[in-house]
Design a protein around this motif. Structure first.
Motif, PDB file in Angstrom:
ATOM      1  N   MET A 150     -67.286  19.929 -11.680  1.00 59.16           N
ATOM      2  CA  MET A 150     -65.996  20.550 -11.838  1.00 59.16           C
ATOM      3  C   MET A 150     -64.903  19.171 -11.586  1.00 59.16           C
ATOM      4  O   MET A 150     -65.132  18.553 -11.124  1.00 59.16           O
ATOM      5  CB  MET A 150     -65.684  21.268 -10.587  1.00 59.16           C
ATOM      6  N   LEU A 151     -63.800  19.676 -12.446  1.00 59.15           N
ATOM      7  CA  LEU A 151     -62.761  18.504 -12.557  1.00 59.15           C
ATOM      8  C   LEU A 151     -61.418  19.065 -12.445  1.00 59.15           C
ATOM      9  O   LEU A 151     -61.138  20.307 -13.001  1.00 59.15           O
ATOM     10  CB  LEU A 151     -62.962  18.147 -14.017  1.00 59.15           C
ATOM     11  N   ASN A 152     -60.832  18.539 -11.517  1.00 57.36           N
ATOM     12  CA  ASN A 152     -59.332  19.139 -11.128  1.00 57.36           C
ATOM     13  C   ASN A 152     -58.675  18.090 -11.368  1.00 57.36           C
ATOM     14  O   ASN A 152     -58.451  16.934 -11.277  1.00 57.36           O
ATOM     15  CB  ASN A 152     -59.243  19.581  -9.290  1.00 57.36           C
ATOM     16  N   LEU A 153     -57.561  18.485 -12.506  1.00 55.06           N
ATOM     17  CA  LEU A 153     -56.332  17.722 -12.620  1.00 55.06           C
ATOM     18  C   LEU A 153     -54.967  18.264 -12.467  1.00 55.06           C
ATOM     19  O   LEU A 153     -54.611  19.272 -12.569  1.00 55.06           O
ATOM     20  CB  LEU A 153     -56.137  17.344 -14.243  1.00 55.06           C
ATOM     21  N   ILE A 154     -53.957  17.354 -11.927  1.00 55.64           N
ATOM     22  CA  ILE A 154     -52.697  17.649 -11.880  1.00 55.64           C
ATOM     23  C   ILE A 154     -51.810  17.079 -12.661  1.00 55.64           C
ATOM     24  O   ILE A 154     -51.977  15.856 -12.904  1.00 55.64           O
ATOM     25  CB  ILE A 154     -52.299  17.405 -10.491  1.00 55.64           C
ATOM     26  N   LEU A 155     -51.055  17.718 -13.630  1.00 60.39           N
ATOM     27  CA  LEU A 155     -50.134  16.912 -14.598  1.00 60.39           C
ATOM     28  C   LEU A 155     -48.691  17.063 -13.778  1.00 60.39           C
ATOM     29  O   LEU A 155     -48.273  18.467 -13.706  1.00 60.39           O
ATOM     30  CB  LEU A 155     -50.224  17.493 -15.777  1.00 60.39           C
ATOM     31  N   ALA A 156     -47.878  16.124 -13.729  1.00 55.82           N
ATOM     32  CA  ALA A 156     -46.562  16.171 -13.021  1.00 55.82           C
ATOM     33  C   ALA A 156     -45.796  15.551 -13.911  1.00 55.82           C
ATOM     34  O   ALA A 156     -45.664  14.492 -14.475  1.00 55.82           O
ATOM     35  CB  ALA A 156     -46.522  15.653 -11.846  1.00 55.82           C
ATOM     36  N   GLY A 211     -36.111  20.312 -14.203  1.00 58.80           N
ATOM     37  CA  GLY A 211     -36.743  20.524 -12.875  1.00 58.80           C
ATOM     38  C   GLY A 211     -38.153  20.093 -12.799  1.00 58.80           C
ATOM     39  O   GLY A 211     -38.690  19.408 -13.766  1.00 58.80           O
ATOM     40  N   SER A 212     -38.685  19.626 -11.725  1.00 55.78           N
ATOM     41  CA  SER A 212     -40.082  19.471 -11.351  1.00 55.78           C
ATOM     42  C   SER A 212     -40.925  20.469 -12.211  1.00 55.78           C
ATOM     43  O   SER A 212     -40.861  21.470 -11.782  1.00 55.78           O
ATOM     44  CB  SER A 212     -40.286  19.293 -10.104  1.00 55.78           C
ATOM     45  N   VAL A 213     -42.054  20.111 -12.918  1.00 55.81           N
ATOM     46  CA  VAL A 213     -43.017  21.050 -13.395  1.00 55.81           C
ATOM     47  C   VAL A 213     -44.325  20.242 -12.864  1.00 55.81           C
ATOM     48  O   VAL A 213     -44.662  19.148 -13.254  1.00 55.81           O
ATOM     49  CB  VAL A 213     -43.003  20.797 -15.014  1.00 55.81           C
ATOM     50  N   THR A 214     -45.200  21.246 -12.576  1.00 51.62           N
ATOM     51  CA  THR A 214     -46.503  20.721 -12.183  1.00 51.62           C
ATOM     52  C   THR A 214     -47.522  21.650 -12.943  1.00 51.62           C
ATOM     53  O   THR A 214     -47.367  22.924 -12.901  1.00 51.62           O
ATOM     54  CB  THR A 214     -46.677  20.802 -10.711  1.00 51.62           C
ATOM     55  N   SER A 215     -48.353  21.215 -13.575  1.00 49.43           N
ATOM     56  CA  SER A 215     -49.272  21.852 -14.224  1.00 49.43           C
ATOM     57  C   SER A 215     -50.777  21.658 -13.700  1.00 49.43           C
ATOM     58  O   SER A 215     -51.202  20.405 -13.420  1.00 49.43           O
ATOM     59  CB  SER A 215     -49.677  21.300 -15.704  1.00 49.43           C
ATOM     60  N   HIS A 216     -51.562  22.619 -13.215  1.00 48.85           N
ATOM     61  CA  HIS A 216     -52.795  22.406 -12.716  1.00 48.85           C
ATOM     62  C   HIS A 216     -53.985  22.554 -13.889  1.00 48.85           C
ATOM     63  O   HIS A 216     -53.868  23.790 -14.516  1.00 48.85           O
ATOM     64  CB  HIS A 216     -53.038  23.540 -11.661  1.00 48.85           C
ATOM     65  N   VAL A 217     -54.684  21.980 -14.053  1.00 44.67           N
ATOM     66  CA  VAL A 217     -55.889  22.229 -14.946  1.00 44.67           C
ATOM     67  C   VAL A 217     -57.417  21.948 -14.250  1.00 44.67           C
ATOM     68  O   VAL A 217     -57.450  21.107 -13.574  1.00 44.67           O
ATOM     69  CB  VAL A 217     -56.059  21.157 -16.147  1.00 44.67           C
ATOM     70  N   ARG A 218     -58.198  22.964 -14.406  1.00 46.64           N
ATOM     71  CA  ARG A 218     -59.587  22.885 -13.637  1.00 46.64           C
ATOM     72  C   ARG A 218     -60.611  23.338 -14.806  1.00 46.64           C
ATOM     73  O   ARG A 218     -60.334  23.939 -15.990  1.00 46.64           O
ATOM     74  CB  ARG A 218     -59.579  24.053 -12.779  1.00 46.64           C
ATOM     75  N   ILE A 219     -61.476  22.175 -14.822  1.00 41.37           N
ATOM     76  CA  ILE A 219     -62.522  22.403 -15.952  1.00 41.37           C
ATOM     77  C   ILE A 219     -63.867  22.515 -15.122  1.00 41.37           C
ATOM     78  O   ILE A 219     -64.059  21.673 -14.291  1.00 41.37           O
ATOM     79  CB  ILE A 219     -62.617  21.131 -16.910  1.00 41.37           C
ATOM     80  N   GLY A 220     -64.661  23.567 -15.603  1.00 43.66           N
ATOM     81  CA  GLY A 220     -66.186  23.352 -15.033  1.00 43.66           C
ATOM     82  C   GLY A 220     -66.594  24.908 -15.028  1.00 43.66           C
ATOM     83  O   GLY A 220     -65.602  26.137 -15.156  1.00 43.66           O
ATOM     84  N   GLN A 221     -67.729  25.185 -14.236  1.00 48.29           N
ATOM     85  CA  GLN A 221     -68.218  26.390 -13.915  1.00 48.29           C
ATOM     86  C   GLN A 221     -67.885  26.810 -12.770  1.00 48.29           C
ATOM     87  O   GLN A 221     -67.548  26.160 -11.701  1.00 48.29           O
ATOM     88  CB  GLN A 221     -69.726  26.202 -14.048  1.00 48.29           C
TER      89      GLN A 221
END
Lengths: 199, 602
Positions: free
Chosen positions: A1-7, A45-55
């Motif tokens: 599982m991989l969790n990413l935050i793009l800010a 404005g502030s923008v946050t993207s959450h990306v999660r990859i995995g099962q």
């Protein structure tokens, strides 16, 4: 599982970058979830993207203390998301600050060196990318997001290669901007490999 | 094949595949992309329109549905308030084809005036409601919603929330598509609502709700998805909270008996009874109102089950705002008496504040500024409305004194005027909002002879929700050109005393027009006409010349995101990559130091 935050700041292409990551992961046969937090403003404005990859992922949002990687399009936005970063996580961040207009109004000061110091204190694995230089080389201010993706492709945790990201760029972006974005992607990857870290 | 789809795209795509014939709606976050997806993927066989408001949208769809079509209507939760008149009656009248009303709720709220819960509305309107927990489930559920609607001849509500609408997921997309041919309208007394018919239909509706509840007991959107041996505790949830609960249980590496509710109304009572069997305590995790919680309490009471039900009503869960992974994890840890996950607080240095502000070059800034200048020193109240221009309330403009709901600024201003006749009352309203619900308020003021300055901010688009066409733009969602509704002629026809069309960037003229309008008896209208910056590219940019005296009037009075004071040199600078060349700052600069500059770094 991989969790990413793009800010980033509205207008920097944070959400598009998250779509490219998600598409690259899907192409590799992985399941993906993404979500964004965007304020009411069209821009700035502030923008946050959450990306999660995995099962076996359910939530589209990344929990605090669990992000493997933060991709910061802007240093203060990367720092704002620091509570999401898990111990031992990595940060890839553009060196250029974007000033909000409120910085010119009284009572809204911040110091760039304190922001860098705090990032450095809490994360030992930071790549600082001179995004401005890459944008100049490509002749567009709009490719910063793509340059950061390129830089992130060097991180072992990401598990997506530069080739995976190139393919996603070609699939998702209109053809007439492929070459400029592929250039940004590669320059981003090179600059991170050279270890251009400013800390 | 798996595709990356946003929840709203999944809903739109699934509707196309369910054979939808007509889709209507009014844009509103977080619902907008549903209709846009259908329009984008339309092979020409589906009629798609942005209606002028949600009531119109629902009525257009109702007409098609009683002619046997499969229809979908889209809106945000507050849009349902506008559409509630036709929907309440249509619930009694019934339909022939199928009707799915997609109403997106916004816990938080992130971009709305209320935290109302459409699941409650379903109960009130006696309509079934689907509540998907993910984009994938939304995709699957849409077809079920259409089928249920057709089976029981009833409108069906479909209620995703922001975190489903705007989340993306890899969705297994089917290829097949149902072809649905509407039979056409058949004249029959049953399409004319009368008290006697309503009474008869009411009896049938109550019967049907019991039948639908039985269907829902078997429906795979409602499930006991986890069990644990010898457990005395259970968790019940629905919508996105199901995702948070699953994550929390995974993280805590524990299991409970878990009830997921995908159709909160009519409530699947039998399933709930199975779930409660042998439990002594339940935690209910849901957003907005305690709908599942109350339903479980009702079931427990009805069947004399001795059980503790924890949730919003007893204060175990918060009753405002959205849930988060963290808040749900904490609640589950409390409930199951597990060790607490600790979050070490990080002390962050001061960070730049980025409040929502009007864009660089936004014509609304010029309009607000002109009115502010014209009314300086006079008693005036500025009533705002819903749209980008609500952001005119921010400093330094500070030009929105009231905001209630779509179209209300015009009528609120009238009420204020009756109580304080010595003040000048302004109503600011955007072009799309004016067409939505602004017009009746103008008629009200004209007819009742109320003094009012109506300011229409005409930027030729529906900016806040992402630039949808409206009656003033001359374009439709079927990609056809239609005659624009002429605001000036419309206002004159309504009996407005004076109507002035002004470019707000012509500041001197704009200020003069405002001053004149403020002196006019009755309703005086100003149409500030200038396009949203998203509709064109800048032709020139401004920069600060050496004659700048650093008075900072541009910064202090306009709040344009492109202008700031350089922290090192302390000089005022215009960011050339941001400037849109609107000229407003140049017009107000007392030293005439802001000039058209060279085109640098853009």
């Amino acid at each position: 599982m991989l969790n990413l935050i793009l800010a980033g700041v509205g207008g920097q292409g944070t959400v598009l970058a998250s779509k490219l990551l998600a598409q690259a992961a899907i192409n590799r046969g992985l399941d993906v979830r993404t979500a964004e937090t965007i304020g009411m403003a069209q821009r700035g404005g502030s923008v946050t993207s959450h990306v999660r990859i995995g099962q076996d992922l359910y939530s589209p949002l990344v929990a605090l203390d669990t992000a493997d990687i933060i991709l910061g399009m802007e240093p203060s936005e990367a720092l704002r998301c620091l509570p999401y970063l898990k111990k031992g996580g990595s940060i890839v961040v553009s060196s250029k600050f974007i000033k909000p207009f409120t910085a010119s109004l009284p009572g809204s000061t911040y110091e760039e060196n304190l922001i860098w110091q705090c990032l450095g204190d809490h994360c030992k694995n930071i790549s600082v990318i001179d995004g401005g230089k890459i944008c100049d080389a490509c002749g567009s201010t709009k490719v910063l997001n793509i340059a950061l993706l390129g830089a992130a492709s060097n991180l072992r945790q990401l598990n997506l290669t530069l080739v995976d990201l190139e393919k996603a760029v070609q699939e998702i972006l209109p053809q007439k901007i492929h070459s400029i974005n592929l250039q940004a992607l590669n320059l981003g990857a090179q600059s991170a490999r050279k270890g251009e870290t400013a800390l | 094949m798996k595709q990356l789809l946003m929840g709203n795209e999944a809903i739109g795509l699934a509707a196309i595949q369910a054979g939808v014939n007509l889709v209507s709606g009014y844009p509103g976050t977080p619902s907008t992309e549903v209709l846009e997806t259908v329009a984008k993927q339309n092979d020409g066989s589906i009629y798609v329109e942005w209606s002028t408001n949600e009531k119109s949208a629902l009525e257009v769809a109702a007409g098609a549905a009683i002619a046997g079509a499969r229809v979908m209507v889209t809106m945000k939760q507050v849009g349902l308030n506008v559409a509630s008149d036709p929907l309440m009656s249509l619930a009694y009248l019934g339909i022939k084809g199928a009707m799915v009303v997609v109403v997106a709720d916004d816990p938080g709220p992130i971009s709305s005036q209320t935290e109302q819960d459409t699941r409650h509305f379903a109960e009130y309107a006696k309509l079934p409601v689907f509540d998907p927990s993910s984009p994938e489930e939304a995709y699957r559920m849409i077809r079920d919603a259409f089928d249920l609607s057709q089976k029981y001849h009833t409108p069906v509500l479909f209620r995703p929330t922001t975190r489903v609408c705007h989340a993306c997921a890899s969705v297994e997309v089917k290829e097949e598509k149902i072809e649905h041919k509407p039979q056409g309208f058949v004249k029959d007394a049953k399409w004319v609502i009368f008290p006697r018919l309503t009474y008869q239909n009411h009896i049938q509706i109550e019967k049907n709700l019991r039948l639908i509840a039985e269907d829902f007991n078997q429906y795979d959107g409602n499930q006991i998805t986890e069990t644990a041996p010898n457990t005395k505790k259970g968790v019940a949830c629905g919508g996105i909270s199901y995702a948070y609960v699953k994550e929390a249980l995974n993280r805590a590496q524990t299991h409970v008996r878990l009830l997921k509710i995908g159709t909160p109304h009519p409530f699947p009572e039998e399933l709930a009874l199975q779930f409660m069997e042998g439990l002594y305590e339940i935690l209910v995790v849901e957003e907005l109102d305690p709908v599942i919680e109350k339903a479980l309490l009702l079931v427990a009471g009805k069947h004399h089950i001795k059980i503790n039900i924890l949730g919003k009503l007893d204060g175990s869960m918060k009753n405002a705002g959205e849930n988060s992974l963290e808040s749900v994890l904490t609640a589950i840890e409390d409930f199951l008496e597990l060790p607490k996950t600790k979050y070490e607080p990080i002390e962050l240095p001061p960070l730049p504040v980025r409040p929502p502000v009007l864009c660089v070059g936004c014509p609304h800034r010029a309009s607000f500024y002109a009115v502010k200048k014209a009314m300086k020193g006079q008693k005036a109240v500025f009533c705002g409305d819903i749209g980008c221009y609500t952001l005119g309330n921010a400093q330094p403009l500070d030009m929105v004194d009231t905001c209630l709901c779509m179209g209300a600024g015009i009528t609120i201003a009238q009420g204020l005027q009756h109580i304080e006749p010595d003040a000048v009352h302004f109503a600011f309203i955007g072009d799309s909002t004016f067409f939505h619900t602004g017009i009746p308020g103008v008629i009200n003021a004209v007819y009742n002879q109320t003094d009012l300055v109506l300011v229409i901010l005409d930027n030729s688009t529906t900016a806040m929700t992402g630039h949808q066409p409206h009656p003033g733009t001359g374009k439709t969602m079927m990609n056809t050109v239609s005659p624009k509704i002429d605001l000036e002629k419309l206002l004159l026809a309504l009996g407005v005393q004076s109507v002035k069309k002004v470019n707000p960037f012509d500041l001197t003229n704009a200020i003069t027009c405002v001053k004149e309008a403020a002196q006019t008896k009755g309703v005086a209208a100003i149409i500030f006409e200038a396009p949203c910056i998203s509709l064109f590219k800048p032709e020139k940019k401004y920069q600060i010349s050496d004659s700048c005296t650093s008075c900072q009037r541009c910064i202090k009075e306009l709040g344009c995101p492109a202008i700031s004071k350089d922290s090192i040199s302390n000089k005022v600078v215009i960011d050339q990559s941001l400037c849109y060349g609107c000229s407003l700052c140049a017009q107000i600069c007392p030293a005439k130091a802001i000039v058209i500059g060279g085109d640098k770094s853009c």
